[in-house]
Design an enzyme around this catalytic site. Sequence first.
Site, short mmCIF file in Angstrom:
data_model
loop_
_atom_site.label_atom_id
_atom_site.label_comp_id
_atom_site.label_asym_id
_atom_site.label_seq_id
_atom_site.Cartn_x
_atom_site.Cartn_y
_atom_site.Cartn_z
N LYS A 1 -94.30 -29.78 67.94
CA LYS A 1 -94.96 -28.54 67.54
C LYS A 1 -96.40 -28.82 67.15
O LYS A 1 -97.32 -28.13 67.59
CB LYS A 1 -94.21 -27.92 66.36
CG LYS A 1 -94.86 -26.66 65.85
CD LYS A 1 -93.98 -25.98 64.85
CE LYS A 1 -94.44 -26.25 63.44
NZ LYS A 1 -93.82 -25.34 62.48
N GLU B 1 -94.62 -40.88 66.03
CA GLU B 1 -93.51 -41.39 66.83
C GLU B 1 -93.54 -40.81 68.24
O GLU B 1 -93.37 -41.52 69.23
CB GLU B 1 -92.16 -41.03 66.17
CG GLU B 1 -91.88 -41.74 64.87
CD GLU B 1 -92.43 -41.00 63.65
OE1 GLU B 1 -93.37 -40.18 63.80
OE2 GLU B 1 -91.93 -41.26 62.54
N GLY C 1 -89.85 -26.65 62.46
CA GLY C 1 -89.21 -27.59 63.38
C GLY C 1 -87.69 -27.49 63.35
O GLY C 1 -87.03 -27.41 64.39
N ARG C 2 -87.13 -27.47 62.14
CA ARG C 2 -85.67 -27.47 62.03
C ARG C 2 -85.05 -26.14 62.41
O ARG C 2 -83.82 -26.01 62.49
CB ARG C 2 -85.27 -27.85 60.60
CG ARG C 2 -85.90 -26.98 59.52
CD ARG C 2 -85.78 -27.66 58.17
NE ARG C 2 -86.46 -26.94 57.09
CZ ARG C 2 -87.77 -27.03 56.82
NH1 ARG C 2 -88.55 -27.78 57.58
NH2 ARG C 2 -88.30 -26.39 55.80
N GLU D 1 -84.29 -30.45 54.38
CA GLU D 1 -85.74 -30.17 54.38
C GLU D 1 -86.00 -28.79 53.80
O GLU D 1 -87.05 -28.54 53.22
CB GLU D 1 -86.33 -30.25 55.80
CG GLU D 1 -86.77 -31.64 56.19
CD GLU D 1 -87.74 -31.70 57.37
OE1 GLU D 1 -87.89 -30.70 58.11
OE2 GLU D 1 -88.36 -32.76 57.56
N HIS E 1 -60.56 -41.72 58.63
CA HIS E 1 -60.27 -43.15 58.59
C HIS E 1 -61.45 -43.93 58.03
O HIS E 1 -61.54 -45.15 58.19
CB HIS E 1 -59.90 -43.63 59.99
CG HIS E 1 -58.72 -42.88 60.53
ND1 HIS E 1 -57.42 -43.26 60.29
CD2 HIS E 1 -58.66 -41.72 61.23
CE1 HIS E 1 -56.60 -42.39 60.86
NE2 HIS E 1 -57.33 -41.43 61.43
N LYS F 1 -95.96 -40.73 55.37
CA LYS F 1 -96.79 -40.81 56.59
C LYS F 1 -98.18 -41.34 56.27
O LYS F 1 -98.74 -42.16 57.00
CB LYS F 1 -96.94 -39.41 57.23
CG LYS F 1 -95.70 -38.85 57.86
CD LYS F 1 -96.04 -37.53 58.54
CE LYS F 1 -94.78 -36.78 58.94
NZ LYS F 1 -95.04 -35.43 59.44
O1 G6P Z 1 -92.52 -31.18 66.25
P1 G6P Z 1 -93.41 -32.08 65.45
O2 G6P Z 1 -94.68 -31.41 65.03
O3 G6P Z 1 -93.67 -33.36 66.20
O4 G6P Z 1 -92.67 -32.43 64.12
C1 G6P Z 1 -91.51 -33.19 64.07
C2 G6P Z 1 -90.94 -33.28 62.67
O5 G6P Z 1 -91.80 -34.03 61.86
C3 G6P Z 1 -92.12 -33.71 60.53
O6 G6P Z 1 -92.25 -34.89 59.80
C4 G6P Z 1 -91.23 -32.74 59.79
O7 G6P Z 1 -90.61 -33.31 58.67
C5 G6P Z 1 -90.16 -32.11 60.64
O8 G6P Z 1 -89.85 -30.87 60.07
C6 G6P Z 1 -90.61 -31.94 62.06
O9 G6P Z 1 -89.57 -31.32 62.78
#
Ligand code: G6P
Length: 526
Positions: A212, A218, A269-270, A356, A387, A502
Site C-alpha cells: 500500500k 521487506e 493493510g489488515r 494491530e 495434541h 523500523k
Molecule cells: O502494504 P504495505 O504498505 O507494504 O504495508 C505492509 C504492512 O506493514 C506495516 O508495518 C504495518 O504494520 C502493516 O499494517 C502493513 O500491512
Amino acid sequence: MLNWNNLDTTRAFEELKKAEKVDLTKAMVGESGGERVRKYHVPMSAGLDYNFAAKNVDDNILEKLAALAEEQQLVDKYESLLNGDIINTGEKRHVLHQLTRGQLKGDVIADGVNKRAFYKEQQDHIAAFAKKVYSGEISNEKGEKFTEVVQIGIGGSDLGPRALYIALENWARAHQTLKMRARFISNVDPDDAAAVLNATDLAHALFIVVSKSGTTLETLTNETFVKNALTREGLNPAKHMLAVTSETSPLAKNEGYLAAFFMDDYIGGRYSSSSAVGGAVLSLAFGPEVFAEILDGMHEEDKLALNRNLLENPEMLDALIGVYERNVLGYQTTAVLPYSQALSRFPAHLQQLDMESGGKSVNRFGEPADYPTGPIIFGEPGTNGQHSFYQLLHQGKNIIPMQFVGFRSNQTGMDDVIEGSTSQEKLCANVAAQIVAFACGRDNENPNKRFSGNRPSSIITGDQLTPKSLGALLSHFENKVMFQGFTWNINSFDQEGVQLGKVLAKKVLAHETDGALAEYSKLLNV
Ligand SMILES: O=P(O)(O)OC[C@H]1O[C@H](O)[C@H](O)[C@@H](O)[C@@H]1O
C-alpha cells in the site's frame, strides 16, 4: 451527535461488573446445557451460525451487554464509518474497506472521487486482466501462457490474501476452478524468497508486488531479489511483474510493471483482503467470479452487522462478549481454533487484524485508556492443537476464551469410513467434545486428572467452507474488531506501534548505532 466515551465512564459497564457471573460447570450440564446450545445462537450469512452457549453469559448479562452497545452507540458509529466520517482519528482518514464489497449507506466522495466506483473499477480491471492471462492474450516473451502467480508483500499485503488462498485452494481444485497456483513471499529472510523461487517455474510465473505504502523494506527488497532471479534466467522482469499499491505511493510511479492496480489510504493493510491487495492474486488464482463470491459473503455479513438488536447481530455480540471477558472477567488471551485444515493461516491473519487494531493504550483522542484493550490472539487448526497446547487450555492457570470454527462437510469430498466413522465425523466429534470438556470440566479424586471447567468458548458452524462462507467469516472478524474498538473508544485503524523498530533497524543498516543497539548489531554481524 456521537458520544465518544471511554468504557470505564459508562453506566452499562458498571452494571455489567455488578451482574452475577455465569458458571459454565453448572449452566452447561444436563438438559439445561442442551437448551443453551439450542437457544444461544445467531444466524450469520452464507449458512453460518454463531453459537455462544458455552460463554459465561445468560439473559441478564446479555441484557447488560445490549445496554452497553446502546450507550457506546456501536451501530451509530458503524453507520458513521459507512457514511465516510473520519473514524481513523490518528491518521485523520476515512475507513472504507466495507465499500470494496458493496455500498450500505450514501455515496462516499473522498479527494473528489466516488470511492465505491473507484474500488469497483479496480476489480473490473483485475477481472479483465485475469481473463487476458487465461486466454494467453497476455503471455510471456515467448508467447506462452502464465501458469503460476507469486505475491510479494508483508503484513496486510500478505496474511489475509495468503489465508484466503490457502482456505480455497482445495475447494477450487475440487470445483475445477484453480486457474493458477499461487505462492507468497513475505519475509526479508532470503531463504523465504529462495524457497519460493526454487519451487516456481519462473518463465511462466507472474509476480504481484503488493504494498500500500510502496515503501516497505521487506517488500522492496524481495521485489529486487525476484527481479535479479528473473534477469539471471534471461527473463525481462517488466514482462512478469504487476503492482498493487496506492496511487500516491512510489510504486505507482514505477514503469517496470505489466499492469498496476490500486487501493488507497482509506483501507488499512489488515482490512485490505477485499481490495486489490487480495483481489489481484485471488482473481488470478481462482477466477474473478470466485473473488466476487468472497466479496458477496463479506457484504452480506457487513449488512448483518448493522442490526441494532444485539441478539441478531453476531459481530456486535461476539465483540461485546469479548469485552466482557477482557474487562470484567479479566482474561488476557483469545484462542482461534478452526477445525478446518483449510483455515490453517486464518489465525495468523486474525492476529494482525485483531492485535494491530486492538493493541492500543490511548483512546481515539490520545488520552489514556485505563483498562485492558485488545487481547493476545493465537491459534492453530484442530485437531492438531489438541495434541499440542490444549493441555494448558484445559488445566493451565490461565483461562483462555476460545473461538472455534467447524464445518459439517469437507471441501474435497474425499473421505472414507474408517472404524465406523468418516474422518470428517471424527473432526466434528472432536470439536463438540472439546467445547463440553472445556465448559463442564470433570471432577476426579486425583487432582492431576481434575478439570476445573468453566473455560468459555463459542463456535461458528457452517455446511462447508466456500468462497461465500469464507467471506462471511472474514467480515465477521473485521466487524467484531471494529465494534470492540468502538466499545473501548480506541482507534482500531492505525498502527503506530510498528514504527519504532523500523526506525532503529534503519540505523543499524546505516551503522549509526551506539550502546545496546551497537552490541546487538555486533552479535548478529550486521
Ligand atoms: O502494504 P504495505 O504498505 O507494504 O504495508 C505492509 C504492512 O506493514 C506495516 O508495518 C504495518 O504494520 C502493516 O499494517 C502493513 O500491512
